[in-house]
Design a protein around this motif. Structure first.
Motif, PDB file in Angstrom:
ATOM      1  N   ALA A 123     -48.289 -67.232 -16.969  1.00 23.71           N
ATOM      2  CA  ALA A 123     -49.538 -67.871 -16.548  1.00 23.71           C
ATOM      3  C   ALA A 123     -49.379 -69.383 -16.437  1.00 23.71           C
ATOM      4  O   ALA A 123     -49.923 -70.016 -15.522  1.00 23.71           O
ATOM      5  N   SER A 124     -48.600 -69.955 -17.349  1.00 22.25           N
ATOM      6  CA  SER A 124     -48.448 -71.408 -17.341  1.00 22.25           C
ATOM      7  C   SER A 124     -47.597 -71.887 -16.170  1.00 22.25           C
ATOM      8  O   SER A 124     -47.659 -73.056 -15.783  1.00 22.25           O
ATOM      9  N   ALA A 125     -46.812 -70.990 -15.588  1.00 22.47           N
ATOM     10  CA  ALA A 125     -45.970 -71.371 -14.450  1.00 22.47           C
ATOM     11  C   ALA A 125     -46.806 -71.566 -13.184  1.00 22.47           C
ATOM     12  O   ALA A 125     -46.481 -72.390 -12.337  1.00 22.47           O
ATOM     13  N   GLY A 126     -47.877 -70.798 -13.068  1.00 22.47           N
ATOM     14  CA  GLY A 126     -48.668 -70.842 -11.840  1.00 22.47           C
ATOM     15  C   GLY A 126     -47.959 -70.072 -10.738  1.00 22.47           C
ATOM     16  O   GLY A 126     -46.774 -70.281 -10.491  1.00 22.47           O
ATOM     17  N   ARG A 127     -48.638 -69.143 -10.107  1.00 19.31           N
ATOM     18  CA  ARG A 127     -48.070 -68.326  -9.034  1.00 19.31           C
ATOM     19  C   ARG A 127     -46.776 -67.631  -9.463  1.00 19.31           C
ATOM     20  O   ARG A 127     -45.797 -67.579  -8.712  1.00 19.31           O
ATOM     21  N   ALA A 128     -46.788 -67.097 -10.670  1.00 21.26           N
ATOM     22  CA  ALA A 128     -45.626 -66.366 -11.180  1.00 21.26           C
ATOM     23  C   ALA A 128     -45.596 -64.954 -10.603  1.00 21.26           C
ATOM     24  O   ALA A 128     -46.617 -64.404 -10.180  1.00 21.26           O
ATOM     25  N   ARG A 129     -44.398 -64.384 -10.601  1.00 18.47           N
ATOM     26  CA  ARG A 129     -44.231 -63.015 -10.115  1.00 18.47           C
ATOM     27  C   ARG A 129     -43.482 -62.166 -11.134  1.00 18.47           C
ATOM     28  O   ARG A 129     -42.521 -62.625 -11.753  1.00 18.47           O
ATOM     29  N   VAL A 130     -43.929 -60.922 -11.265  1.00 19.20           N
ATOM     30  CA  VAL A 130     -43.204 -59.924 -12.049  1.00 19.20           C
ATOM     31  C   VAL A 130     -42.732 -58.845 -11.086  1.00 19.20           C
ATOM     32  O   VAL A 130     -43.509 -58.370 -10.243  1.00 19.20           O
ATOM     33  N   VAL A 131     -41.471 -58.488 -11.194  1.00 21.46           N
ATOM     34  CA  VAL A 131     -40.848 -57.490 -10.330  1.00 21.46           C
ATOM     35  C   VAL A 131     -40.534 -56.270 -11.181  1.00 21.46           C
ATOM     36  O   VAL A 131     -39.786 -56.361 -12.152  1.00 21.46           O
ATOM     37  N   SER A 132     -41.107 -55.127 -10.818  1.00 25.31           N
ATOM     38  CA  SER A 132     -40.942 -53.899 -11.590  1.00 25.31           C
ATOM     39  C   SER A 132     -40.050 -52.942 -10.801  1.00 25.31           C
ATOM     40  O   SER A 132     -40.473 -52.359  -9.797  1.00 25.31           O
ATOM     41  N   VAL A 133     -38.797 -52.795 -11.234  1.00 22.90           N
ATOM     42  CA  VAL A 133     -37.844 -51.970 -10.498  1.00 22.90           C
ATOM     43  C   VAL A 133     -38.084 -50.502 -10.836  1.00 22.90           C
ATOM     44  O   VAL A 133     -37.810 -50.054 -11.947  1.00 22.90           O
ATOM     45  N   SER A 134     -38.620 -49.772  -9.877  1.00 24.54           N
ATOM     46  CA  SER A 134     -38.915 -48.358 -10.028  1.00 24.54           C
ATOM     47  C   SER A 134     -37.857 -47.548  -9.291  1.00 24.54           C
ATOM     48  O   SER A 134     -36.697 -47.962  -9.196  1.00 24.54           O
ATOM     49  N   SER A 135     -38.238 -46.400  -8.757  1.00 20.31           N
ATOM     50  CA  SER A 135     -37.295 -45.525  -8.054  1.00 20.31           C
ATOM     51  C   SER A 135     -38.080 -44.463  -7.298  1.00 20.31           C
ATOM     52  O   SER A 135     -39.188 -44.091  -7.700  1.00 20.31           O
ATOM     53  N   SER A 136     -37.466 -43.930  -6.228  1.00 23.35           N
ATOM     54  CA  SER A 136     -38.090 -42.786  -5.558  1.00 23.35           C
ATOM     55  C   SER A 136     -38.101 -41.566  -6.476  1.00 23.35           C
ATOM     56  O   SER A 136     -38.814 -40.594  -6.209  1.00 23.35           O
ATOM     57  N   ALA A 137     -37.353 -41.621  -7.574  1.00 26.91           N
ATOM     58  CA  ALA A 137     -37.415 -40.541  -8.570  1.00 26.91           C
ATOM     59  C   ALA A 137     -38.812 -40.400  -9.153  1.00 26.91           C
ATOM     60  O   ALA A 137     -39.126 -39.372  -9.770  1.00 26.91           O
ATOM     61  N   HIS A 138     -39.680 -41.404  -8.943  1.00 24.77           N
ATOM     62  CA  HIS A 138     -41.066 -41.261  -9.426  1.00 24.77           C
ATOM     63  C   HIS A 138     -41.752 -40.072  -8.763  1.00 24.77           C
ATOM     64  O   HIS A 138     -42.721 -39.522  -9.312  1.00 24.77           O
ATOM     65  N   HIS A 139     -41.255 -39.643  -7.591  1.00 23.83           N
ATOM     66  CA  HIS A 139     -41.830 -38.472  -6.922  1.00 23.83           C
ATOM     67  C   HIS A 139     -41.805 -37.244  -7.836  1.00 23.83           C
ATOM     68  O   HIS A 139     -42.621 -36.335  -7.678  1.00 23.83           O
ATOM     69  N   ARG A 140     -40.842 -37.219  -8.763  1.00 27.29           N
ATOM     70  CA  ARG A 140     -40.624 -36.028  -9.584  1.00 27.29           C
ATOM     71  C   ARG A 140     -41.717 -35.770 -10.616  1.00 27.29           C
ATOM     72  O   ARG A 140     -41.874 -34.634 -11.071  1.00 27.29           O
ATOM     73  N   SER A 141     -42.413 -36.835 -11.023  1.00 30.36           N
ATOM     74  CA  SER A 141     -43.384 -36.616 -12.101  1.00 30.36           C
ATOM     75  C   SER A 141     -44.391 -37.748 -12.207  1.00 30.36           C
ATOM     76  O   SER A 141     -44.002 -38.920 -12.205  1.00 30.36           O
ATOM     77  N   PRO A 142     -45.683 -37.413 -12.319  1.00 25.43           N
ATOM     78  CA  PRO A 142     -46.644 -38.423 -12.753  1.00 25.43           C
ATOM     79  C   PRO A 142     -46.433 -38.699 -14.237  1.00 25.43           C
ATOM     80  O   PRO A 142     -45.548 -38.093 -14.861  1.00 25.43           O
ATOM     81  N   VAL A 143     -47.195 -39.605 -14.799  1.00 26.26           N
ATOM     82  CA  VAL A 143     -47.190 -39.762 -16.251  1.00 26.26           C
ATOM     83  C   VAL A 143     -47.991 -38.600 -16.841  1.00 26.26           C
ATOM     84  O   VAL A 143     -49.162 -38.413 -16.513  1.00 26.26           O
ATOM     85  N   VAL A 144     -47.327 -37.802 -17.655  1.00 28.49           N
ATOM     86  CA  VAL A 144     -47.971 -36.617 -18.244  1.00 28.49           C
ATOM     87  C   VAL A 144     -48.609 -37.053 -19.561  1.00 28.49           C
ATOM     88  O   VAL A 144     -47.989 -36.998 -20.626  1.00 28.49           O
ATOM     89  N   PHE A 145     -49.847 -37.506 -19.463  1.00 31.09           N
ATOM     90  CA  PHE A 145     -50.491 -38.117 -20.625  1.00 31.09           C
ATOM     91  C   PHE A 145     -50.637 -37.169 -21.804  1.00 31.09           C
ATOM     92  O   PHE A 145     -50.656 -37.600 -22.953  1.00 31.09           O
ATOM     93  N   ASP A 146     -50.715 -35.870 -21.538  1.00 26.14           N
ATOM     94  CA  ASP A 146     -50.888 -34.902 -22.623  1.00 26.14           C
ATOM     95  C   ASP A 146     -49.630 -34.722 -23.473  1.00 26.14           C
ATOM     96  O   ASP A 146     -49.707 -34.238 -24.600  1.00 26.14           O
ATOM     97  N   ASP A 147     -48.469 -35.125 -22.910  1.00 23.68           N
ATOM     98  CA  ASP A 147     -47.221 -34.987 -23.662  1.00 23.68           C
ATOM     99  C   ASP A 147     -46.156 -35.924 -23.088  1.00 23.68           C
ATOM    100  O   ASP A 147     -45.116 -35.487 -22.601  1.00 23.68           O
ATOM    101  N   ILE A 148     -46.430 -37.208 -23.173  1.00 23.04           N
ATOM    102  CA  ILE A 148     -45.516 -38.201 -22.604  1.00 23.04           C
ATOM    103  C   ILE A 148     -44.119 -38.070 -23.189  1.00 23.04           C
ATOM    104  O   ILE A 148     -43.122 -38.156 -22.468  1.00 23.04           O
ATOM    105  N   HIS A 149     -44.019 -37.825 -24.478  1.00 22.46           N
ATOM    106  CA  HIS A 149     -42.729 -37.913 -25.172  1.00 22.46           C
ATOM    107  C   HIS A 149     -42.029 -36.568 -25.369  1.00 22.46           C
ATOM    108  O   HIS A 149     -41.124 -36.452 -26.198  1.00 22.46           O
TER     109      HIS A 149
END
Length: 312
Positions: A147-173
């Motif tokens: 926030a103190s930098a002003g116009r900061a960016r966060v880059v979240s490296v994901s993957s097309s492997a996300h197609h395989r599963s949503p977040v299964v909130f009932d049993d994440i672990h």
């Protein structure tokens, strides 16, 4: 739906091409997993453009060797190394506590893929703990610096492997369902996208934007748990049309674009691939973003679950 962002770059573009003409002098960057794979090439491009780059790595010795190589290659004297184990919340807290001053760009690049079932001391499934919870704690911990930098960016490296599963909130672990390495990886990569959606919403007034991306298929140490025959099946997956592996330089291009492109000023909560914003719901082996990964309700729920989990 907002207009999809497109660029003149493509799957074949390299990090050096994407960042050409961009001056990062005076900017400060953290790249997690900066000592291997596309992390090295991401750091190389950002350092070459004049940024101070901190490689946040588990193996400090490897980090020091990479930093020396990058210094020799770029001429930059601003390549630093700091210890960070994303599966160890004490390590994340120590990194945050040791950070001083503003932070312009945080590249959440490190990850573990399709590993055998392992748990942290807290009992968290290792891929989710590393790929999501570690990066979540890091970004939240560094919020004020961003926030103190002003116009900061966060880059979240994901993957097309996300197609395989949503977040299964009932049993994440995977405490009750059978463990599948790729489902666990996919769930963690969906979490990386959902983080971008919710963080952009929460942090927009702080001038912080967060976007997620798929770097492409790149042969790196990330696949150390995946047998060669499985990798070959992935490469020739139905609908894949004989997909080619990217070089690490090409694999880092989308991360670097998301981190630096002027076109993305003020843009957050989106998912990119091959240096362009992905199409929603149009899914092939390596392309497209699943609607569940951009679902604002799931994103808000994941944020709350993450906060509660880390609070113990």
């Amino acid at each position: 739906m907002t207009d999809r962002i497109t660029t003149s770059f493509s799957a074949g573009s390299t990090a050096a091409e994407v960042i050409e003409g961009i001056d990062l002098t005076g900017r400060r960057v953290v790249v997690t997993g900066g000592a291997s794979g596309i992390g090295v090439e991401t750091a190389r491009a950002l350092a070459g453009a004049g940024a101070e780059v901190t490689l946040a790595v588990r193996d400090v010795g490897a980090g020091d060797r990479v930093a020396a190589d990058l210094t020799a290659a770029t001429g930059s004297k601003q390549i630093l190394v700091a210890p960070l184990d994303l599966a160890d919340q004490a390590s994340v807290a120590a990194f945050v506590a040791g950070w001083d001053g503003p932070l312009d760009i945080l590249v959440n690049n490190a990850g573990v893929m399709a590993s055998p079932l392992a748990r942290t001391p807290e009992g968290w499934e290792m891929q989710f703990a590393t790929n999501h919870l570690g990066h979540f704690a890091l970004a939240v911990g560094l919020h004020d610096a961003l926030a103190s930098a002003g116009r900061a960016r966060v880059v979240s490296v994901s993957s097309s492997a996300h197609h395989r599963s949503p977040v299964v909130f009932d049993d994440i672990h995977f405490e009750r369902r059978p463990y599948d390495p790729f489902s666990a990886y996919g769930q963690s990569k969906t979490a990386n996208v959902l983080f971008a959606v919710e963080a952009s919403k929460r942090w927009a007034t702080d001038g912080i934007t967060v976007n997620a991306l798929m770097p492409g298929g790149i042969r790196t140490n990330l696949q150390r748990y995946v047998p060669d025959e499985v990798l070959e099946q992935m490469r020739t997956a139905a609908g894949g049309g004989g997909l080619k592996w990217k070089t690490p330089e090409q694999g880092a291009a989308t991360s670097v674009l998301v981190a630096t492109a002027p076109l993305l000023d003020g843009v957050g909560g989106r998912y990119f691939e091959d240096c362009n914003e992905a199409e929603v719901g149009v899914l092939t082996a390596r392309n497209g973003v699943a609607p569940f990964a951009l679902d604002p309700e799931a994103a808000a729920r994941l944020w709350e679950v993450s906060v509660q989990t880390l609070a113990g």
